[in-house]
Design an enzyme around this catalytic site. Structure first.
Site, PDB file in Angstrom:
ATOM      1  N   HIS A  28       0.812  -1.219   0.000  1.00 59.94           N
ATOM      2  CA  HIS A  28       0.000   0.000   0.000  1.00 59.94           C
ATOM      3  C   HIS A  28       0.848   1.273   0.000  1.00 59.94           C
ATOM      4  O   HIS A  28       0.337   2.357  -0.249  1.00 59.94           O
ATOM      5  CB  HIS A  28      -0.985   0.007   1.178  1.00 59.94           C
ATOM      6  CG  HIS A  28      -0.388   0.299   2.514  1.00 59.94           C
ATOM      7  ND1 HIS A  28      -0.103  -0.688   3.436  1.00 59.94           N
ATOM      8  CD2 HIS A  28      -0.027   1.455   3.101  1.00 59.94           C
ATOM      9  CE1 HIS A  28       0.399  -0.141   4.527  1.00 59.94           C
ATOM     10  NE2 HIS A  28       0.453   1.162   4.350  1.00 59.94           N
ATOM     11  N   ASP A  54       0.115  -7.648   1.503  1.00 59.87           N
ATOM     12  CA  ASP A  54       0.479  -6.226   1.554  1.00 59.87           C
ATOM     13  C   ASP A  54       1.998  -6.062   1.572  1.00 59.87           C
ATOM     14  O   ASP A  54       2.555  -5.349   2.411  1.00 59.87           O
ATOM     15  CB  ASP A  54      -0.151  -5.546   2.773  1.00 59.87           C
ATOM     16  CG  ASP A  54      -0.096  -4.020   2.665  1.00 59.87           C
ATOM     17  OD1 ASP A  54       0.250  -3.514   1.579  1.00 59.87           O
ATOM     18  OD2 ASP A  54      -0.384  -3.340   3.666  1.00 59.87           O
ATOM     19  N   GLY A  90       3.288   6.590   7.977  1.00 59.70           N
ATOM     20  CA  GLY A  90       4.644   6.829   7.504  1.00 59.70           C
ATOM     21  C   GLY A  90       5.600   5.739   7.938  1.00 59.70           C
ATOM     22  O   GLY A  90       6.652   5.533   7.334  1.00 59.70           O
ATOM     23  N   ASN A  91       5.242   5.012   9.008  1.00 60.58           N
ATOM     24  CA  ASN A  91       6.018   3.848   9.440  1.00 60.58           C
ATOM     25  C   ASN A  91       5.772   2.644   8.547  1.00 60.58           C
ATOM     26  O   ASN A  91       6.533   1.663   8.594  1.00 60.58           O
ATOM     27  CB  ASN A  91       5.665   3.451  10.878  1.00 60.58           C
ATOM     28  CG  ASN A  91       6.496   4.176  11.919  1.00 60.58           C
ATOM     29  OD1 ASN A  91       5.978   5.018  12.638  1.00 60.58           O
ATOM     30  ND2 ASN A  91       7.777   3.864  12.003  1.00 60.58           N
ATOM     31  N   SER A  92       4.700   2.679   7.768  1.00 55.73           N
ATOM     32  CA  SER A  92       4.317   1.521   6.956  1.00 55.73           C
ATOM     33  C   SER A  92       5.471   1.042   6.092  1.00 55.73           C
ATOM     34  O   SER A  92       6.102   1.818   5.377  1.00 55.73           O
ATOM     35  CB  SER A  92       3.127   1.876   6.064  1.00 55.73           C
ATOM     36  OG  SER A  92       1.960   2.032   6.815  1.00 55.73           O
ATOM     37  N   LEU A 124      -6.729 -25.193  -2.243  1.00 54.87           N
ATOM     38  CA  LEU A 124      -7.378 -26.410  -1.754  1.00 54.87           C
ATOM     39  C   LEU A 124      -8.803 -26.544  -2.277  1.00 54.87           C
ATOM     40  O   LEU A 124      -9.217 -27.629  -2.683  1.00 54.87           O
ATOM     41  CB  LEU A 124      -7.369 -26.422  -0.226  1.00 54.87           C
ATOM     42  CG  LEU A 124      -7.923 -27.655   0.487  1.00 54.87           C
ATOM     43  CD1 LEU A 124      -7.184 -28.907   0.045  1.00 54.87           C
ATOM     44  CD2 LEU A 124      -7.819 -27.492   1.998  1.00 54.87           C
ATOM     45  N   GLY A 125      -9.560 -25.438  -2.246  1.00 52.33           N
ATOM     46  CA  GLY A 125     -10.909 -25.472  -2.816  1.00 52.33           C
ATOM     47  C   GLY A 125     -12.014 -25.770  -1.832  1.00 52.33           C
ATOM     48  O   GLY A 125     -12.947 -26.506  -2.147  1.00 52.33           O
TER      49      GLY A 125
END
Length: 471
Positions: free
Chosen positions: A114, A144, A216-218, A270-271
């Protein structure tokens, strides 16, 4: 008493204590890590990421209800054909900030998806102040994660990756990042919890920490006391203090090579659709534990169906790993190598059995089912959820039956046509799906170039059609 007698008496006492082997209690004082030394050593491995996105202007088209209004021609003649459209806007540039860390001397940087998703330009600022243009080599929306590459003639400092599986609650950790644009900010705290599920996707498994994490740490690293990365700082609770979440580094290790080599991630499939096992459900099946995943549905022509799995089976173990909570299962399956034969321990008809299943590759654009009535439709770019009474009450919806769009993926075909989170799905290509199975069946045949027609209902009661072209 003379000095010699006193000395002799003391010796006798000491001798008696030694003879009796009386234990002497020693309380070890907790040792605080040397954060000064850690910060000096690790800060050079952390980078600031600045992205720029060119936002194209959007014209405001007629409201769907106006398109069928017979009086439109009158207004068109009087005011002009585009009376209800907004004036043309100029393109604008949107900037955002994030963090990353160098994981190889070749210039590969790990960060959150992101942080760089949809960016037209990525600039990486090193700890020494130099700024270098970065290239997005691959991304994984589900976890992510994103991999960015920079080229630099000088030797780059590298952050060593640790083992998040060995992490214990209560351990000291340190975060370095770019909160609110404040470069190279160092914060410290402890591991508050492990295995947190925060509703971000089918593979939720977060480390919770009270080390200060802010916007901002992301994408920044979470280090242990040995200076090794054990997590990627990713999320915070709005309004919460001392509550941050990081992706365990071991989950990232499983996808980094694929991001580098292929630019995307291939996952096991796997389904099945399952639900966590409650104590009452377990009792009704004759099982004396509530640890496991209850199969609610088996999709056709899938590894699960070929292996003979059935609705009502309870998966107790996956490839030797016990299922303590149902949410572990999607992660285990996703990280399984394609074509690997896996043994499942299941509970069926009152007894424990073993089933062998060959894990297949999740197809691009496949619809991935998960627990708790949530389904991600990748081809369209939405997350669909079955309405419950609690969810309907929270959204102010009277009828607690049907499907609702709980999330719209940025840059997806659904976003392009204006579908919004909170929209109810009334029809999908002329059908009225009320369960995830029905929706999955309706969407299963979509391929690139097809158009999906959705009839949706907004939260304000407005009903409209949306035509989504599959990219």
């Amino acid at each position: 008493m003379s000095a010699s007698l006193v000395s002799t008496a003391r010796c006798l006492v000491v001798g008696m204590i030694a003879a009796l082997a009386i234990p002497v209690m020693s309380i070890a004082k907790p040792v605080t890590p040397d954060f000064v030394e850690l910060a000096k050593r690790l800060t050079p491995t952390v980078v600031n990421i600045r992205t720029t996105k060119n936002i194209k202007p959007r014209q405001r088209t007629r409201h769907p209800q106006l398109q069928q209004n017979p009086f439109n021609n009158f207004f068109d003649d009087f005011f002009g054909h585009n009376f209800d459209e907004m004036p043309q806007q100029h393109p604008r540039r949107e900037q955002s900030l994030g963090t990353g860390f160098i994981i190889s001397g070749e210039g590969y940087i790990l960060t959150n998806n992101h942080v760089v998703n949809g960016a037209d330009e990525v600039m990486v600022k090193l700890a020494d102040g130099r700024e270098i243009k970065g290239e997005i080599k691959g991304s994984d929306e589900k976890l992510d994660l994103a991999l960015v590459k920079i080229s630099d003639k000088e030797k780059l400092p590298v952050a060593e990756l640790g083992d998040s599986d060995r992490l214990e609650v209560g351990e000291w950790v340190m975060a370095i990042g770019n909160p609110f644009g404040l470069a190279q900010t160092v914060t410290a705290g402890i591991v508050s919890a492990k295995g947190r599920v925060i509703g971000s996707g089918p593979y939720d498994d977060y480390i919770q920490t009270d080390a200060s994490i802010n916007p901002g740490n992301s994408g920044g690293p979470l280090f242990n006391v040995d200076g090794k990365v054990i997590g990627i700082n990713t999320a915070i609770i709005s309004g919460g203090q001392g509550i941050g979440f990081a992706i365990p580094i071991n989950m990232a290790k499983n996808v980094v090579a694929q991001l580098r080599d292929k630019g995307k991630v291939t996952r096991g499939y796997l389904g099945i659709r399952f639900q966590p096992l409650t104590a009452d459900l377990a009792k009704s099946f004759g099982l004396d534990t509530d640890k496991g995943a209850l199969i609610a549905n088996v999709d056709k022509d899938t590894p699960a169906e070929k292996a003979g799995l059935k609705t009502g089976d309870i998966i107790l173990e996956y490839d030797g790993k016990p299922i303590t909570e149902g949410n572990e299962l999607p992660r285990y399956v996703a990280m399984t190598p394609i074509d690997k034969k896996v043994r499942l321990a299941i509970f069926r008809d009152g007894k424990r059995q073993e089933v062998a299943v060959v894990i297949a590759r999740m197809k691009d654009g496949a619809t991935q089912a998960s627990a708790d009535g949530i389904l991600e439709s990748e081809t369209i770019g939405i997350v669909v959820q079955e309405l419950t009474r609690e969810l309907a009450s929270r959204l102010g919806i009277r009828d607690a039956k049907g499907l609702i769009v709980s999330e719209v993926k940025p840059g997806s075909p659904a976003e392009d046509v204006g579908i919004s989170a909170g929209d109810m799905i009334i029809e999908f290509n002329g059908q009225r799906p009320e369960t995830l199975e029905q929706y999955n069946t309706a969407a299963a045949g979509l391929k690139k170039g097809d158009v999906a027609r959705l009839l949706l209902k907004r939260s304000d009661g407005a009903i409209y059609y949306a035509a989504v072209k599959i990219d």
